[in-house]
Structure formats: structure tokens, C-alpha cells
Scaffold this active site. Sequence first.
Site, PDB file in Angstrom:
ATOM      1  NE  ARG A 179     -46.923  19.057  44.038  1.00  0.00           N
ATOM      2  CZ  ARG A 179     -47.696  17.993  44.005  1.00  0.00           C
ATOM      3  NH1 ARG A 179     -48.574  17.791  44.957  1.00  0.00           N
ATOM      4  NH2 ARG A 179     -47.625  17.136  43.005  1.00  0.00           N
TER       5      ARG A 179
ATOM      6  CG  HIS B  63     -52.952  11.162  54.328  1.00  0.00           C
ATOM      7  ND1 HIS B  63     -53.305   9.833  54.252  1.00  0.00           N
ATOM      8  CD2 HIS B  63     -53.593  11.652  55.425  1.00  0.00           C
ATOM      9  CE1 HIS B  63     -54.120   9.540  55.256  1.00  0.00           C
ATOM     10  NE2 HIS B  63     -54.321  10.625  55.975  1.00  0.00           N
TER      11      HIS B  63
ATOM     12  CB  THR C 149     -46.650  16.744  47.848  1.00  0.00           C
ATOM     13  OG1 THR C 149     -46.986  15.355  47.997  1.00  0.00           O
ATOM     14  CG2 THR C 149     -45.131  16.893  47.844  1.00  0.00           C
ATOM     15  CD  GLU C 150     -52.038  16.216  45.567  1.00  0.00           C
ATOM     16  OE1 GLU C 150     -53.207  15.845  45.800  1.00  0.00           O
ATOM     17  OE2 GLU C 150     -51.464  15.999  44.501  1.00  0.00           O
ATOM     18  CG  ASN C 151     -53.601  17.153  54.635  1.00  0.00           C
ATOM     19  OD1 ASN C 151     -53.724  17.985  55.530  1.00  0.00           O
ATOM     20  ND2 ASN C 151     -54.229  15.987  54.666  1.00  0.00           N
TER      21      ASN C 151
END
Length: 587
Positions: A129, A363, A430-432
Site C-alpha cells: 500500500r 488502528h 490499512t494501517e497497524n
Amino acid sequence: MGLLKLFVEGSEAADHTPNQSLRYALGSALRGNTGPGFSLGALWLPLLLWGCLAPTTIPGFSWGAGSSAFQTEGAWDQDGKGPSIWDAFTHSGKGKVLGDETADVACDGYYKVQEDVVLLRELHVNHYRFSLSWPRLLPTGIRADKVNKRGVKFYSDFIDALLKSNITPIVTLHHWDLPQLLQVKYGGWQNVSMANYFRDYADLCFEAFGDRVKHWITFSDPRTMAEKGYETGHHAPGLQLHGTGLYKAAHHIIKAHAQAWHSYNSTWRGKQRGLVGISLNCDWGEPMDINSPKDIEAAERYLQFCLGWFANPIYAGDYPQVMKDRIGKKSAEQGLDMSRLPVFSLQEKSYIKGTSDFLGLGHFTTRYITERNYPSRQGPSYHNDRDLVELVDPNWPDLGSTWPQSVPWGFRRLLHFAQTQYGNPPIYVTENGASQKLHCTQLCDEWRIQYLKGYINEMLKAIKDGVNIKGYTSWSLLDKFEWEKGYSDRYGFYYVEFNNRNKPRYPKASVQYYKKIITANGFPNRREVESWYLKALETCAINNQMLAAEPLLSHMQMVTEIVVPTVCTLCILISAVLLMLLLQSQS
């Protein structure tokens, strides 16, 4: 990808304090719905009953890593790129960024594309991504002015390199770096005309790259972009329009998202067969007192002001009712004729509703939430509008930085909240990720390994519970420029030596660990996972030796590149002078 497995390891993998969760579930259920068609408490009983199901097949699950253009690319004024609001923000020299750092070079990713693709292959990811730089493609932000062909070629070549390595590109159109000229000329996201300019920009990207890109994200974490850019001023463009600017910016961002989705749906979807969604970041909000109706309501209010602010218009056609009620009431008490929260027309509600093929969910951590009323006389602000306080449990594992704390059980709850609230949409995480622990060995990031294990395990539980999760993106591939924190926080799998002009990358222990998770499509058993941990840490000694030797290598490089040529030049000059003197003496 075969079998997606659930890993359960004693109390760590069990759901958080079952008795507490059960009391929360029963208490909320007895109270009835806390919002339109939804009860927070209704989530908790399924979590308890279905947390330890046997493995099941999840075909096509995708594991990946992420980054953004401004944080990694550098080359801020190269090859026709125009300035962004973050270029202007970091160049102001007013202490807005820690250490007055800039992203002028960052990871030098613009010139190290092939090297970074090799790192992605080494990590064994299924997808990457990344974001496109709007001002690199459109220097003024306006397509009718000029398209930078070198920018188009750069991203086109990058996408080709990913596909050649069997890595799926998941492309974000806008990750905070708005073209500066749009800010100067129109006031940025305070102006509704941004929606049209964004649609034109999105159309350029769909046209140029849509034959190969099948997963599009319109905006990344627009809540932070609006709050820190137009409320607190901690981010570009640095405005402090308390209680008004962030709501107006968000209103226009939501309209811009909808325009881009409709453009793709009507013009490009038929031949490109791709998906368009949005990526929304939110921490989980847990009631401080599960026996307090006010704290339970405050926890849901926290989630609605965070996730629902953008998701509710997209999935239900309008802002959450609690936002409309709270902001409207406080606005009236502040003597305003209209609510500070803008209003969608009936036509706009219909146009915006349903404009997402998937929900991107970012998250990082969890907060305890308790009720606190802020008098309207304190003035308008997003903070006061929510009437709540965020708290941290001192017993939560300390990663050594102020944020985030490692609270894996909150991740599963947030995933269930999104599933229940928005009609079980396809979800891409999409974000962690976790930032660097202070006072640690730079490459032996065992705390990140523990964070990955805990959070991924909770995500796998959510999948067993029935949440429709399609992929997971760990944040991030590289250490990079971290906005107002400069280079002080490091989220990367790969350590970047920013003090070296070549910006070399070194793998951290978490690279080996995450690679094993991807290969196994989850966690097979406790013994094998423990062996992953030990083998991952074995790599630290070798890599740290390489990193420790870097100053010597840099010194040797300097000798090779500067001192040796200089000495050789002096020798030639001295030889020439001696030869002239010799010739003169002979004559």
C-alpha cells in the site's frame, strides 16, 4: 492462500477479562440500543463465545506493508514536482516539526524504487500500500494547468516493478500532501471547489494506472488530516480554526471522495474492474466504568466522532445522530444561528451513500473513555464537542514511547464495531504497527514482534467470528518522516540510516517474524511461533554489526570519493610543476 490459522496462547490470546466483557454485554443489551439500530454491548457476547474456533479456509487473504509518498520519496522539487502544503509547513522554520526536520530527502525513495521492491520481495508480502503525490503528478494541483509526465512515468514504472514481482499495488490517491498552490489560491479543504479538483486528479490516476491498479483508496485517515490541519494546527496547513475548520474540511473531503467514487463507477469500472474505498483510522474506545451508562454512551460517542464521522455518511448517508445533536446543541448555546457541523442536502446524502466498495481501517491502540461535560462557554472545539476524556491504563505494555500502547483486544472489538455498524462490509486493515521503543537495540525490535503477534491474533479471531476481513497491512515498510515528530519515531520493518546520504536500509528482527506469519498465513502452533521469535532475534547480532560498521564504511567511502581523488590531483599538479622546473633548468 490456503489455511488462515488461529493462534491461542494462554491468557494472552484469550479475550480481555471475560467477566468484565460479559457484564458489559449484558448491561448494554438490557439498556437497549445506544445508537440508530446498534448496541455496543451486543458485540461482546459473540466475542466471548466464538473467540477460539478451529481454523477455517480463507481464500485470497492478502498480507502487506504500507507507506506514503511524502514520508518516503524525498526529491521534493525534482523532475517537475510542485510544492505541497507539507513542503511549505516543514520549510517555515518555526519549530513546527521536531528538530526542524524536513522530508526533502526522507528515505530517498524516489531514487531507490528498485531497492525497495527487493525489500518487499524479501518480506514476502502479497500487496504494497503506497500513495501517489498529487503535486508530483499535477504541480499546481489542477489538471487543466499541467500534467507532469515524468511523475506519471515514475509511478507507472513503480507499479510495473511491483506487478513483475507478483506484488499487488493498493494505491492511495491522497495521503495529506495537498498541492500548496491549491491551499494558497483556494484555502485548501476549506473550499468546496477542492472536490472538483480532486475528482479531476483521481480521473488522471484512473486513466494512467487503472489498467494495472485494482484497489484504490481515495483518502488516508482524513480525520487526522482535518483535525490536526484545521483545528490544532499541528499538521499542514497549520490552521487553528477551532470547532469550525475541521468540520468544514471533513465535509468537503467526504464530497470529494464521493465524486471520485462516482467517476470511477460510471467511467472506469466497466473496463478496469477495480475497487474504490477509503481508509479511516480509529482507536478503540472502552468504557472506563462498564456499570456506568454515561461512560458507555461516552465510549460510543468517541467512536462516532472518530470513525462514524466519515463512515456514517458513506454507509448511511449522513453524519451520526450524536454528532448532529451534540454540535448543534453547543452551537446554539454559543449563540450561533446554525450548527458548526455542516449539513448535507437530501440530494447530497443520496449521492454520498454507498460510495465505498470496501472499508479501509487503520488502528494502533485503545483508550479508556469516561464522561466529562465541557461548558459551551469554553468556546467551540472538537475536543469539547465530544464531552469525554481519554485515559490510558498504566498496566498496559509500555512500548517506550508516548503512543501507541499495545492493547490487542481493542482491535478485535473495533473490527466487530465496524462489521455491525456498517453492514458487514469487506474490510482491509490499512494501517497497524508500533513505533520504536526507547533505549533499545535498534534492530532487535522484540516489542514490535510482540505487538504483531497480539494484534494479528486478535484480527484472526475477528475473522473466525465472521468479520469480512480481506487483507492486513502492517505499518510500515521503512522508517520514515513522521510528520510533526520528524525522524524521532520509527515504525519500519527496515531501519533507515538517515544520517548517511545514501540512506541504507537494514532489516530488523520483525522482518523475519512477519515473513513467517505471511508464509504460514497465520499462526500454526505455539512451539513453532516461539521458534520464529528466537530465529528472528538471531539476525539482530549480524545486522547490528553491519549497522555499527556503517560510520567506518561511510568514512572509507568519503576517503575513496573525496580524499583519494584530491591527493591524486595534487600529485599530478606537483608532478607538472616539477617537470616544468626540470625543463626550465635544462634550457
